[in-house]
Design a protein around this motif. Structure first.
Motif, PDB file in Angstrom:
ATOM      1  N   PRO A  91      -3.783  -6.126   0.629  1.00  0.00           N
ATOM      2  CA  PRO A  91      -4.904  -6.615   1.443  1.00  0.00           C
ATOM      3  C   PRO A  91      -4.654  -7.977   2.095  1.00  0.00           C
ATOM      4  CG  PRO A  91      -5.675  -5.872  -0.712  1.00  0.00           C
ATOM      5  CD  PRO A  91      -4.186  -5.831  -0.739  1.00  0.00           C
ATOM      6  N   GLU A  92      -4.116  -8.924   1.335  1.00  0.00           N
ATOM      7  CA  GLU A  92      -3.889 -10.253   1.901  1.00  0.00           C
ATOM      8  C   GLU A  92      -2.870 -10.206   3.032  1.00  0.00           C
ATOM      9  OE1 GLU A  92      -2.518 -14.731   0.543  1.00  0.00           O
ATOM     10  OE2 GLU A  92      -3.338 -13.377  -0.964  1.00  0.00           O
ATOM     11  N   GLY A  93      -1.790  -9.475   2.822  1.00  0.00           N
ATOM     12  CA  GLY A  93      -0.781  -9.333   3.875  1.00  0.00           C
ATOM     13  C   GLY A  93      -1.335  -8.635   5.110  1.00  0.00           C
ATOM     14  N   ALA A  94      -2.181  -7.636   4.893  1.00  0.00           N
ATOM     15  CA  ALA A  94      -2.783  -6.902   6.011  1.00  0.00           C
ATOM     16  C   ALA A  94      -3.691  -7.820   6.833  1.00  0.00           C
ATOM     17  CB  ALA A  94      -3.561  -5.695   5.496  1.00  0.00           C
ATOM     18  N   ILE A  95      -4.452  -8.659   6.161  1.00  0.00           N
ATOM     19  CA  ILE A  95      -5.330  -9.589   6.876  1.00  0.00           C
ATOM     20  C   ILE A  95      -4.497 -10.577   7.692  1.00  0.00           C
ATOM     21  CG2 ILE A  95      -6.947 -11.508   6.565  1.00  0.00           C
ATOM     22  CD1 ILE A  95      -8.099  -9.872   4.162  1.00  0.00           C
ATOM     23  N   LYS A  96      -3.431 -11.093   7.096  1.00  0.00           N
ATOM     24  CA  LYS A  96      -2.569 -12.035   7.820  1.00  0.00           C
ATOM     25  C   LYS A  96      -1.909 -11.363   9.030  1.00  0.00           C
ATOM     26  CE  LYS A  96      -1.755 -15.279   4.087  1.00  0.00           C
ATOM     27  NZ  LYS A  96      -0.795 -15.980   3.239  1.00  0.00           N
ATOM     28  N   ARG A  97      -1.484 -10.112   8.876  1.00  0.00           N
ATOM     29  CA  ARG A  97      -0.891  -9.392  10.012  1.00  0.00           C
ATOM     30  C   ARG A  97      -1.926  -9.146  11.101  1.00  0.00           C
ATOM     31  NH1 ARG A  97       1.403  -6.776   5.843  1.00  0.00           N
ATOM     32  NH2 ARG A  97       0.182  -4.876   6.088  1.00  0.00           N
ATOM     33  N   ALA A  98      -3.163  -8.840  10.704  1.00  0.00           N
ATOM     34  CA  ALA A  98      -4.222  -8.618  11.691  1.00  0.00           C
ATOM     35  C   ALA A  98      -4.494  -9.898  12.489  1.00  0.00           C
ATOM     36  CB  ALA A  98      -5.495  -8.136  11.001  1.00  0.00           C
ATOM     37  N   TYR A  99      -4.513 -11.043  11.817  1.00  0.00           N
ATOM     38  CA  TYR A  99      -4.709 -12.309  12.526  1.00  0.00           C
ATOM     39  C   TYR A  99      -3.544 -12.564  13.484  1.00  0.00           C
ATOM     40  CZ  TYR A  99      -8.860 -14.333  10.239  1.00  0.00           C
ATOM     41  OH  TYR A  99     -10.145 -14.627   9.840  1.00  0.00           O
ATOM     42  N   LYS A 100      -2.320 -12.269  13.040  1.00  0.00           N
ATOM     43  CA  LYS A 100      -1.141 -12.467  13.901  1.00  0.00           C
ATOM     44  C   LYS A 100      -1.218 -11.566  15.132  1.00  0.00           C
ATOM     45  CE  LYS A 100       3.284 -13.574  14.798  1.00  0.00           C
ATOM     46  NZ  LYS A 100       3.338 -13.524  16.250  1.00  0.00           N
ATOM     47  N   GLU A 101      -1.612 -10.302  14.923  1.00  0.00           N
ATOM     48  CA  GLU A 101      -1.735  -9.383  16.051  1.00  0.00           C
ATOM     49  C   GLU A 101      -2.800  -9.866  17.038  1.00  0.00           C
ATOM     50  OE1 GLU A 101      -2.286  -5.348  14.695  1.00  0.00           O
ATOM     51  OE2 GLU A 101      -0.388  -5.368  13.583  1.00  0.00           O
ATOM     52  N   THR A 115      -0.439 -22.907  14.009  1.00  0.00           N
ATOM     53  CA  THR A 115      -0.246 -21.518  13.607  1.00  0.00           C
ATOM     54  C   THR A 115      -1.575 -20.773  13.642  1.00  0.00           C
ATOM     55  OG1 THR A 115       0.577 -20.086  11.843  1.00  0.00           O
ATOM     56  CG2 THR A 115      -0.555 -22.074  11.149  1.00  0.00           C
ATOM     57  N   SER A 116      -1.500 -19.469  13.621  1.00  0.00           N
ATOM     58  CA  SER A 116      -2.703 -18.635  13.516  1.00  0.00           C
ATOM     59  C   SER A 116      -2.777 -17.987  12.135  1.00  0.00           C
ATOM     60  CB  SER A 116      -2.703 -17.553  14.596  1.00  0.00           C
ATOM     61  OG  SER A 116      -1.595 -16.686  14.410  1.00  0.00           O
ATOM     62  N   GLU A 117      -1.909 -18.411  11.221  1.00  0.00           N
ATOM     63  CA  GLU A 117      -1.934 -17.814   9.884  1.00  0.00           C
ATOM     64  C   GLU A 117      -3.177 -18.286   9.133  1.00  0.00           C
ATOM     65  OE1 GLU A 117       0.491 -17.757   5.701  1.00  0.00           O
ATOM     66  OE2 GLU A 117       1.654 -17.853   7.542  1.00  0.00           O
ATOM     67  N   PRO A 118      -3.992 -17.350   8.657  1.00  0.00           N
ATOM     68  CA  PRO A 118      -5.219 -17.746   7.975  1.00  0.00           C
ATOM     69  C   PRO A 118      -4.981 -18.125   6.519  1.00  0.00           C
ATOM     70  CG  PRO A 118      -5.044 -15.369   7.966  1.00  0.00           C
ATOM     71  CD  PRO A 118      -3.861 -15.886   8.760  1.00  0.00           C
ATOM     72  N   ASP A 119      -5.896 -18.913   5.996  1.00  0.00           N
ATOM     73  CA  ASP A 119      -6.012 -19.043   4.548  1.00  0.00           C
ATOM     74  C   ASP A 119      -6.810 -17.838   4.105  1.00  0.00           C
ATOM     75  OD1 ASP A 119      -4.839 -21.384   3.365  1.00  0.00           O
ATOM     76  OD2 ASP A 119      -6.224 -22.569   4.567  1.00  0.00           O
ATOM     77  N   VAL A 120      -6.391 -17.190   3.035  1.00  0.00           N
ATOM     78  CA  VAL A 120      -7.121 -16.041   2.502  1.00  0.00           C
ATOM     79  C   VAL A 120      -7.521 -16.375   1.073  1.00  0.00           C
ATOM     80  CG1 VAL A 120      -7.050 -13.581   1.959  1.00  0.00           C
ATOM     81  CG2 VAL A 120      -5.789 -14.444   3.950  1.00  0.00           C
ATOM     82  N   ARG A 121      -8.797 -16.267   0.788  1.00  0.00           N
ATOM     83  CA  ARG A 121      -9.324 -16.548  -0.538  1.00  0.00           C
ATOM     84  C   ARG A 121      -9.969 -15.292  -1.097  1.00  0.00           C
ATOM     85  NH1 ARG A 121     -10.214 -22.374  -1.446  1.00  0.00           N
ATOM     86  NH2 ARG A 121      -8.462 -23.213  -0.296  1.00  0.00           N
ATOM     87  N   ILE A 122      -9.858 -15.119  -2.390  1.00  0.00           N
ATOM     88  CA  ILE A 122     -10.515 -13.998  -3.061  1.00  0.00           C
ATOM     89  C   ILE A 122     -11.521 -14.574  -4.048  1.00  0.00           C
ATOM     90  CG2 ILE A 122     -10.210 -12.025  -4.596  1.00  0.00           C
ATOM     91  CD1 ILE A 122      -7.369 -11.748  -3.351  1.00  0.00           C
ATOM     92  N   GLU A 123     -12.761 -14.142  -3.927  1.00  0.00           N
ATOM     93  CA  GLU A 123     -13.836 -14.563  -4.812  1.00  0.00           C
ATOM     94  C   GLU A 123     -14.367 -13.330  -5.535  1.00  0.00           C
ATOM     95  OE1 GLU A 123     -15.273 -17.659  -5.336  1.00  0.00           O
ATOM     96  OE2 GLU A 123     -13.737 -18.559  -4.066  1.00  0.00           O
ATOM     97  N   ILE A 124     -14.530 -13.425  -6.823  1.00  0.00           N
ATOM     98  CA  ILE A 124     -15.164 -12.352  -7.581  1.00  0.00           C
ATOM     99  C   ILE A 124     -16.668 -12.647  -7.611  1.00  0.00           C
ATOM    100  CG2 ILE A 124     -15.304 -11.132  -9.789  1.00  0.00           C
ATOM    101  CD1 ILE A 124     -12.633 -10.796  -8.161  1.00  0.00           C
ATOM    102  N   ILE A 125     -17.442 -11.692  -7.138  1.00  0.00           N
ATOM    103  CA  ILE A 125     -18.884 -11.859  -7.010  1.00  0.00           C
ATOM    104  C   ILE A 125     -19.578 -11.103  -8.141  1.00  0.00           C
ATOM    105  CG2 ILE A 125     -20.877 -11.441  -5.512  1.00  0.00           C
ATOM    106  CD1 ILE A 125     -18.890 -13.340  -4.256  1.00  0.00           C
ATOM    107  N   GLU A 126     -20.416 -11.791  -8.865  1.00  0.00           N
ATOM    108  CA  GLU A 126     -21.226 -11.150  -9.898  1.00  0.00           C
ATOM    109  C   GLU A 126     -22.553 -10.734  -9.272  1.00  0.00           C
ATOM    110  OE1 GLU A 126     -20.306 -10.441 -12.980  1.00  0.00           O
ATOM    111  OE2 GLU A 126     -18.346 -11.383 -12.699  1.00  0.00           O
TER     112      GLU A 126
END
Length: 195
Positions: free
Chosen positions: A11-21, A121-132
């Motif tokens: 998922p993280e790599g896919a998001i970064k590739r989508a931003y690059k595209e 750069t257009s590379e995003p920061d990607v964060r993962i949060e666990i939501i309760e």
């Protein structure tokens, strides 16, 4: 073009590739060399894993019973000065102004801005949060036109009593305009609606 299976494998790599595209598409357009944009996106997986990505100073905040939590990083030149300099750029600040990459851009990450692309750069920061469930009521995704005139806490206070997410986003936009925002204002409120 990314596929759904690409996303689920990484998922993280896919998001970064989508931003690059997206950046590549913008740069292919003539306007891509003259201007740019920031972005923030969020994906909720299985109602518990929230992936948030951003480029620039578009921001996401989680709001709920425990208050406010900013889940993105504003990509300001002072914060990434060493990275800019390692790419051959510089960060300067004129009196009464904000720090800028090569004296021009107040962000270190953006879509477009082709003339500065060697240094940003257009590379995003990607964060993962666990939501309760029931701990987070909603997420606000907004551009800097909102954040320049309102703190995270003020934004939450403005809409904490609203049940309708669209109405809440309109309230935030109107309040930013009333406070004299002169920058672009894009705002989405997503209510989690746990019940």
């Amino acid at each position: 073009m990314l596929s759904q299976s690409d996303f689920w494998r990484n998922p993280e790599g896919a998001i970064k590739r989508a931003y690059k595209e997206m950046d590549d598409e913008i740069l292919e357009d003539v306007a891509g060399s003259r201007g740019g944009s920031t972005a923030v996106t969020a994906i909720l997986i299985d109602r518990k894993k929230l992936m948030v990505a951003n480029v620039g100073d578009s921001r996401a905040i989680l709001c709920g019973g425990d208050g406010v939590k900013q889940v993105t990083i504003d990509h300001e030149p002072n914060k990434e000065k060493q990275v800019i300099e390692s790419r051959g750029g510089f960060v300067s600040k004129k009196p009464g102004n904000v720090p800028r990459v090569d004296g021009q851009l107040a962000m270190t990450r953006a879509f477009g801005d082709g003339k500065l692309k060697e240094h940003i750069t257009s590379e995003p920061d990607v964060r993962i949060e666990i939501i309760e469930p029931n701990t987070v009521e909603f997420i606000i995704l907004a551009s800097d036109g909102l954040w320049k005139v309102m703190s995270n806490e003020e934004a939450f206070d403005e809409i904490r009593e609203y049940d309708d997410a669209q109405e809440a986003s309109q309230v935030l936009i109107k309040e930013a305009l009333a406070r004299g925002s002169r920058d672009d204002i894009s705002c989405i409120v997503v209510a989690f609606g746990w019940s």
